[in-house]
Design a protein around this motif. Sequence first.
Motif, PDB file in Angstrom:
ATOM      1  N   GLY A 230       0.419   0.383  -2.440  1.00  0.00           N
ATOM      2  CA  GLY A 230       0.883   0.116  -1.070  1.00  0.00           C
ATOM      3  C   GLY A 230       1.940  -0.979  -0.971  1.00  0.00           C
ATOM      4  O   GLY A 230       2.500  -1.216   0.107  1.00  0.00           O
ATOM      5  N   LYS A 231       2.260  -1.640  -2.072  1.00  0.00           N
ATOM      6  CA  LYS A 231       3.240  -2.736  -2.006  1.00  0.00           C
ATOM      7  C   LYS A 231       4.664  -2.171  -2.035  1.00  0.00           C
ATOM      8  O   LYS A 231       4.979  -1.279  -2.811  1.00  0.00           O
ATOM      9  N   ARG A 232       5.527  -2.739  -1.166  1.00  0.00           N
ATOM     10  CA  ARG A 232       6.944  -2.356  -1.169  1.00  0.00           C
ATOM     11  C   ARG A 232       7.677  -3.251  -2.173  1.00  0.00           C
ATOM     12  O   ARG A 232       7.535  -4.473  -2.135  1.00  0.00           O
ATOM     13  N   CYS A 233       8.471  -2.627  -3.031  1.00  0.00           N
ATOM     14  CA  CYS A 233       9.045  -3.379  -4.156  1.00  0.00           C
ATOM     15  C   CYS A 233      10.565  -3.266  -4.210  1.00  0.00           C
ATOM     16  O   CYS A 233      11.121  -2.180  -4.002  1.00  0.00           O
ATOM     17  N   LEU A 234      11.205  -4.387  -4.539  1.00  0.00           N
ATOM     18  CA  LEU A 234      12.648  -4.410  -4.789  1.00  0.00           C
ATOM     19  C   LEU A 234      12.839  -4.478  -6.299  1.00  0.00           C
ATOM     20  O   LEU A 234      12.271  -5.353  -6.953  1.00  0.00           O
ATOM     21  N   LEU A 252       1.278   3.576  -9.950  1.00  0.00           N
ATOM     22  CA  LEU A 252       0.215   2.711  -9.425  1.00  0.00           C
ATOM     23  C   LEU A 252       0.212   2.660  -7.900  1.00  0.00           C
ATOM     24  O   LEU A 252      -0.464   1.826  -7.299  1.00  0.00           O
ATOM     25  N   GLY A 253       0.994   3.543  -7.263  1.00  0.00           N
ATOM     26  CA  GLY A 253       0.913   3.668  -5.805  1.00  0.00           C
ATOM     27  C   GLY A 253       1.775   2.689  -5.028  1.00  0.00           C
ATOM     28  O   GLY A 253       1.621   2.551  -3.811  1.00  0.00           O
ATOM     29  N   ALA A 254       2.683   1.988  -5.709  1.00  0.00           N
ATOM     30  CA  ALA A 254       3.605   1.088  -5.000  1.00  0.00           C
ATOM     31  C   ALA A 254       4.848   1.882  -4.582  1.00  0.00           C
ATOM     32  O   ALA A 254       5.034   3.034  -4.986  1.00  0.00           O
ATOM     33  N   THR A 255       5.701   1.261  -3.769  1.00  0.00           N
ATOM     34  CA  THR A 255       6.908   1.944  -3.284  1.00  0.00           C
ATOM     35  C   THR A 255       8.164   1.182  -3.694  1.00  0.00           C
ATOM     36  O   THR A 255       8.581   0.253  -3.004  1.00  0.00           O
ATOM     37  N   PRO A 256       8.787   1.559  -4.835  1.00  0.00           N
ATOM     38  CA  PRO A 256      10.069   0.943  -5.197  1.00  0.00           C
ATOM     39  C   PRO A 256      11.175   1.455  -4.278  1.00  0.00           C
ATOM     40  O   PRO A 256      11.240   2.662  -4.021  1.00  0.00           O
ATOM     41  N   MET A 257      12.022   0.544  -3.775  1.00  0.00           N
ATOM     42  CA  MET A 257      12.996   0.955  -2.755  1.00  0.00           C
ATOM     43  C   MET A 257      14.455   0.723  -3.160  1.00  0.00           C
ATOM     44  O   MET A 257      15.359   1.166  -2.454  1.00  0.00           O
ATOM     45  N   THR A 258      14.694  -0.021  -4.238  1.00  0.00           N
ATOM     46  CA  THR A 258      16.083  -0.336  -4.606  1.00  0.00           C
ATOM     47  C   THR A 258      16.314  -0.135  -6.103  1.00  0.00           C
ATOM     48  O   THR A 258      15.379  -0.208  -6.904  1.00  0.00           O
ATOM     49  N   HIS A 318      15.831  -7.680   1.778  1.00  0.00           N
ATOM     50  CA  HIS A 318      15.110  -6.625   2.497  1.00  0.00           C
ATOM     51  C   HIS A 318      13.644  -7.042   2.583  1.00  0.00           C
ATOM     52  O   HIS A 318      13.141  -7.703   1.669  1.00  0.00           O
ATOM     53  N   GLU A 319      12.990  -6.614   3.641  1.00  0.00           N
ATOM     54  CA  GLU A 319      11.555  -6.921   3.744  1.00  0.00           C
ATOM     55  C   GLU A 319      10.803  -6.188   2.658  1.00  0.00           C
ATOM     56  O   GLU A 319      10.946  -4.970   2.508  1.00  0.00           O
ATOM     57  N   ALA A 320      10.010  -6.929   1.890  1.00  0.00           N
ATOM     58  CA  ALA A 320       9.243  -6.305   0.798  1.00  0.00           C
ATOM     59  C   ALA A 320       8.140  -7.255   0.364  1.00  0.00           C
ATOM     60  O   ALA A 320       8.093  -8.411   0.806  1.00  0.00           O
ATOM     61  N   ASP A 321       7.272  -6.762  -0.525  1.00  0.00           N
ATOM     62  CA  ASP A 321       6.151  -7.581  -1.001  1.00  0.00           C
ATOM     63  C   ASP A 321       6.408  -8.153  -2.400  1.00  0.00           C
ATOM     64  O   ASP A 321       5.980  -9.254  -2.705  1.00  0.00           O
TER      65      ASP A 321
END
Length: 453
Positions: A230-234, A252-258, A318-321
């Motif tokens: 569930g973590k948003r990742c850069l 592992l269910g995280a969201t890489p965005m960049t 960007h907003e991320a964890d």
Amino acid sequence: MTEYVDNLMQAVKAQNPAEPEFHQAVHEVAESLELVFERHPEYRSAKILERIIEPERVLMFRVPWVDDQGVVQVNRGFRIEMNSAIGPYKGGLRFHPSVNLGILKFLAFEQVFKNSLTTLPMGGGKGGSDFDPKGKSDQEVMRFCQSFMTELHRHIGPNTDVPAGDIGVGGREIGYLFGQYKRLANEFTGVLTGKGRNWGGSLIRPEATGYGAVYFAREMLATRGEVLEGKRCLVSGSGNVAQFAVEKLIELGATPMTLSDSSGYIFDEKGIDQEKLEFVMDLKNVRRGRIREYAEKYPGVVYTDADSAADHHPLWNHEADCAFPCATQNEINSNDAHHLLENGITLVSEGANMPTTASGVAMFVEAGILFGPGKAANAGGVAVSGLEMAQNSMRYSWTREEVDNRLQMIMAEIHSSCVEAAERFGTPGNYVNGANIAGFLKVADSMLDQGIV
Ligand code: NDP
């Protein structure tokens, strides 16, 4: 800065002028080690750090080759054999136009501590060339690699110095380098790691650095009862380390965005999934194209050109964890660190070597976020290189699961030695001190045992 660090840094700068990355790397380690020297003056009197700073050997050589137009080209080759107290020199080769002595010395210096942390018997080294593989044909890359190895082969060997890949040196380059070594030395040995599967390579070696940086992040999060799901990742970069960091994050269910390259970066708010990652792997590893094409293929993705004059990198705004810098040194400066903290980042795991400037590191440590320095967080690559050496010595190969399990165990052990050393020396939760101290102690004790050499 205390008097000891101040004096040391003055001497380092006087003896190694125009090597700012090397100064930066030494300074960070020296500051952490002050905590050790207060309790253990024997390391200071034996001048252990002063000796680690001085490479055991530096090789610099001409690399002439002929391009596809028949024009003679000349590049410069290097190998820094930094420290062999705990094993043969081990560390990658970097082919990039920015390569110079200072950059390779910083990388070799960091490698000494990193290799010590892996628990495997490997000393530290690094090498490379200012050759730029970008835009070169396979034939040109082959001729360059053959010329580079024609000199390097005299200085390396499976029990002396075992190079591997780094920026600009992937499976293709390792293949050409290995072929030439074998021809010159007339022997088939594990003199390089990152080899192809059919000729002595280890499963999971290509994945190891990126996977390892994510495993390290998982360990750090666990100390706060959190998970990557569930973590948003850069993620920065789009080469070997970035690709496999993204792959493990997805798993592992995280969201890489960049992702980025030296021309620009993409922001995919919906997240990079496995199918999009396969597109990136083909784009970067086969077609050798630019990351811009990702935005051309997937609607809704924003591409931003790199601006070398800007005082920050917008990828980090960007907003991320979580953030995984996986491109190159000093890619997160204090403005970027400020943006990351402001946007709610709680974890940085460095896939690249020294991607954060000294002021950026200080801000992360001060803010109390989970900050995994490259020496620890990206040690998975060299750890599996160590496992490749072990498999080559046994003339045997482990399965994918065996190597991956060992990698996970090693990353967990590196994590716990950092936590333990940071606590023991009075700075709990400080992974920078933990990694520097835990990496140093094993090398320092070995150097004391071996006398003044
Ligand atoms: P690759 O060559 O596979 O990829 C490097 C990526 O970073 C590319 O996307 C490249 O873009 C980008 N990049 C490189 N230099 C710059 C720059 N000066 N400015 C902006 N972008 C840049 O290398 P790796 O993935 O192997 O290495 C990445 C980092 O990880 C390095 O710091 C390396 O030292 C470190 N590392 C690598 C290990 C490994 O096993 N490979 C092990 C441990 C650490 P472009 O193509 O446009 O140049």
